[in-house]
Design a protein around this motif. Structure first.
Motif, PDB file in Angstrom:
ATOM      1  N   ASN A 278      -4.839  -5.098  -1.414  1.00 55.28           N
ATOM      2  CA  ASN A 278      -4.853  -3.632  -1.381  1.00 55.28           C
ATOM      3  C   ASN A 278      -3.732  -3.044  -0.537  1.00 55.28           C
ATOM      4  O   ASN A 278      -3.687  -1.827  -0.344  1.00 55.28           O
ATOM      5  N   TRP A 279      -2.844  -3.888  -0.013  1.00 57.21           N
ATOM      6  CA  TRP A 279      -1.766  -3.379   0.840  1.00 57.21           C
ATOM      7  C   TRP A 279      -0.405  -3.675   0.208  1.00 57.21           C
ATOM      8  O   TRP A 279      -0.128  -4.804  -0.199  1.00 57.21           O
ATOM      9  N   GLN A 280       0.453  -2.651   0.121  1.00 58.30           N
ATOM     10  CA  GLN A 280       1.791  -2.793  -0.460  1.00 58.30           C
ATOM     11  C   GLN A 280       2.831  -2.775   0.662  1.00 58.30           C
ATOM     12  O   GLN A 280       2.809  -1.890   1.528  1.00 58.30           O
ATOM     13  N   ASP A 281       3.742  -3.730   0.642  1.00 55.91           N
ATOM     14  CA  ASP A 281       4.782  -3.818   1.667  1.00 55.91           C
ATOM     15  C   ASP A 281       6.111  -3.297   1.154  1.00 55.91           C
ATOM     16  O   ASP A 281       6.441  -3.427  -0.042  1.00 55.91           O
ATOM     17  N   VAL A 283       7.730  -0.410   0.434  1.00 56.25           N
ATOM     18  CA  VAL A 283       7.840   0.457  -0.746  1.00 56.25           C
ATOM     19  C   VAL A 283       9.020   1.405  -0.559  1.00 56.25           C
ATOM     20  O   VAL A 283       9.169   2.025   0.497  1.00 56.25           O
ATOM     21  N   ALA A 293       3.446   4.091  -6.189  1.00 55.05           N
ATOM     22  CA  ALA A 293       2.800   3.393  -5.083  1.00 55.05           C
ATOM     23  C   ALA A 293       1.552   4.138  -4.607  1.00 55.05           C
ATOM     24  O   ALA A 293       0.511   3.524  -4.351  1.00 55.05           O
ATOM     25  N   LYS A 296      -1.240   3.723  -7.087  1.00 51.99           N
ATOM     26  CA  LYS A 296      -1.831   2.376  -7.008  1.00 51.99           C
ATOM     27  C   LYS A 296      -2.793   2.277  -5.819  1.00 51.99           C
ATOM     28  O   LYS A 296      -3.842   1.633  -5.915  1.00 51.99           O
ATOM     29  N   VAL A 297      -2.439   2.897  -4.698  1.00 48.05           N
ATOM     30  CA  VAL A 297      -3.305   2.870  -3.525  1.00 48.05           C
ATOM     31  C   VAL A 297      -4.675   3.444  -3.880  1.00 48.05           C
ATOM     32  O   VAL A 297      -5.719   2.863  -3.561  1.00 48.05           O
ATOM     33  N   ASP A 300      -6.587   1.125  -6.305  1.00 44.53           N
ATOM     34  CA  ASP A 300      -7.154  -0.069  -5.680  1.00 44.53           C
ATOM     35  C   ASP A 300      -8.559   0.193  -5.148  1.00 44.53           C
ATOM     36  O   ASP A 300      -9.443  -0.673  -5.224  1.00 44.53           O
ATOM     37  N   GLU A 367       3.448   3.577   7.976  1.00 46.46           N
ATOM     38  CA  GLU A 367       2.248   3.190   7.234  1.00 46.46           C
ATOM     39  C   GLU A 367       1.523   4.415   6.693  1.00 46.46           C
ATOM     40  O   GLU A 367       1.484   5.470   7.337  1.00 46.46           O
ATOM     41  N   LEU A 431      -0.079   1.195   2.452  1.00 49.78           N
ATOM     42  CA  LEU A 431       1.254   0.683   2.172  1.00 49.78           C
ATOM     43  C   LEU A 431       2.167   0.902   3.376  1.00 49.78           C
ATOM     44  O   LEU A 431       1.896   1.703   4.264  1.00 49.78           O
TER      45      LEU A 431
END
Length: 438
Positions: A278-281, A283, A293, A296-297, A300, A367, A431
């Protein structure tokens, strides 16, 4: 021992009863019957634990009765003027907006002037006409750490923290945790359903269960105040004292509830409760990448069948302003709702300066958090312990040791206890955005 120590002793006795009962059950399950001596010893241990629990339970109930009586007497003195008021007593009046929790400021102010002596502080409050506050302080318990603020006043301060702390303000559920720890059961996987032919055997499905534990983490707040200020007794000084403590506690709670990893004595924040998926790095910050992005958060969390009772965003103010200024190829704002209604993709946005904007290899990442905050639980002791000293030394934020005595300062200390845990990890997503700050 204060009431929470008594509750912990009661829980320890209950755990001992459970262990003894399990030992008896194990002996009774032995083939051929239990050994008589072993069974007698186990039953004696259970009886002893039962007596310990009964004694501890009686002490807890007695302490709860006293605490309720103290709170009731403080309220009654506030609401009902005395028959023969003293000459210096203040006339009864409704509390003005902005003065909530100021009683704690008066209490800490009096304790500081009395060098931590509760009786002298009570006399000072009485002389200044604050009889309701002096009644609450006179019933407060003293310990090595200081004076425990009565629950009725402590809860007011905890309520004032709500709008100052992002996680609290977003709808996290706060509950009492009197024994110092709490185990919350949760459904890890639910049952399934299926269609079947007439008279065919139904497929079974069993839900699985998990647990989430919360244990007290001690939050301390040390505030140096000039003695010249403390020599004055007024509503303004009490508000200053209250706000100094609130600001220090709120800033620390914000970063802890969001980013701390749960090691040592710290609570575990949303960043480390969040599932890796559930975490995007890293972006990027182009309009199309940002929109994809963010969507998507939200997906999720929604795709995990989370209830979405109190969903919301958490970010830096500069990140909110970056998103509000983002435009699509036609020149139109991508997220006009941020300025219009304070929402992003239909969910409220809250900000805190405690989220850094210098993360990542380029020191330009920040973040962004999204969660259904109704799934986030904060366990509270519902008590605050306060103390003061004019002789102690402290290390300031620059790393220098400062003598309170030499600098004519009084150090005021507050201690609160709480912990944070999500009911379901799937309710959190987020993210790291590169260049997402103005």
């Amino acid at each position: 021992m204060d009431i929470n120590d008594l509750r912990r002793a009661r829980k320890a006795a209950a755990d001992k009863m459970q262990s003894s009962a399990d030992a008896i059950s194990a002996l009774e399950a032995v083939a051929g019957g239990p050994d008589a001596d072993d069974l007698a010893a186990a039953e004696a241990a259970f009886a002893e634990a039962q007596q310990e629990f009964a004694a501890a339970d009686a002490k807890v109930k007695r302490a709860e009765t006293v605490e309720a009586a103290q709170a009731a007497s403080a309220v009654s003195e506030t609401d009902t003027p005395p028959v023969q008021p003293q000459a210096q007593a203040m006339p009864a009046r409704a509390k003005e907006p902005g003065q909530e929790g100021v009683e704690l400021g008066f209490m800490v102010h009096a304790l500081a002037n009395a060098k931590g002596d509760r009786d002298r502080a009570v006399a000072r409050l009485e002389a200044d006409g604050h009889s309701a506050i002096s009644a609450s302080l006179s019933g407060a318990s003293e310990a090595a750490r200081g004076v425990t603020v009565p629950r009725a006043l402590a809860s007011g301060i905890i309520d004032l923290l709500k709008p100052r702390v992002l996680v609290r303000a977003s709808g996290a559920r706060v509950h009492d945790m009197p024994a110092g720890e709490l185990r919350n059961a949760r459904v890890a996987s639910g049952p399934t359903a299926s269609y079947a032919a007439e008279n065919a055997a139904m497929e079974d499905s069993e839900p699985t269960f998990d647990k989430v534990d919360e244990k007290f983490k001690k939050l301390t707040c040390l505030v140096p105040v000039g003695n010249s200020l403390l020599r004055h007794s007024s509503i303004g000084v009490a508000q200053v004292v209250r706000d100094l403590m609130l600001d220090a506690m709120a800033l620390k709670e914000d970063i802890a509830f969001l980013r701390y990893d749960g090691s040592a004595n710290d609570p575990k924040g949303l960043l480390h409760w969040c599932l890796a998926a559930n975490w995007q790095d890293a972006v990027g910050n182009s309009a199309a990448v940002v929109e994809a992005a963010l969507r998507k958060v939200v997906s999720d969390v929604e795709d995990a069948n989370v209830g979405m009772i109190s969903p919301g965003w958490g970010m830096r103010a500069s990140t909110k302003n970056f998103l509000a200024s983002l435009r699509d190829p036609t020149g139109a704002y991508m997220f006009p709702s941020i300025l219009q209604s304070g929402t992003l993709l239909g969910y409220p946005v809250r900000t805190t300066s405690q989220i850094p904007n210098n993360l990542g290899a380029g020191s330009d990442e920040t973040e962004v958090y999204f969660a259904d905050f109704a799934e986030i639980m904060i366990g509270e002791s519902q008590q605050i312990v306060v103390g003061s000293s004019t002789e102690a030394a402290f290390v300031n934020q620059a790393g220098d040791t400062v003598s309170a005595y030499q600098s004519d300062l009084t150090l005021m200390r507050a201690i609160a206890e709480h912990d944070l845990a999500p009911a379901h990890d799937e309710a959190i997503a987020g993210l790291n955005g590169i260049g997402w700050s103005l």
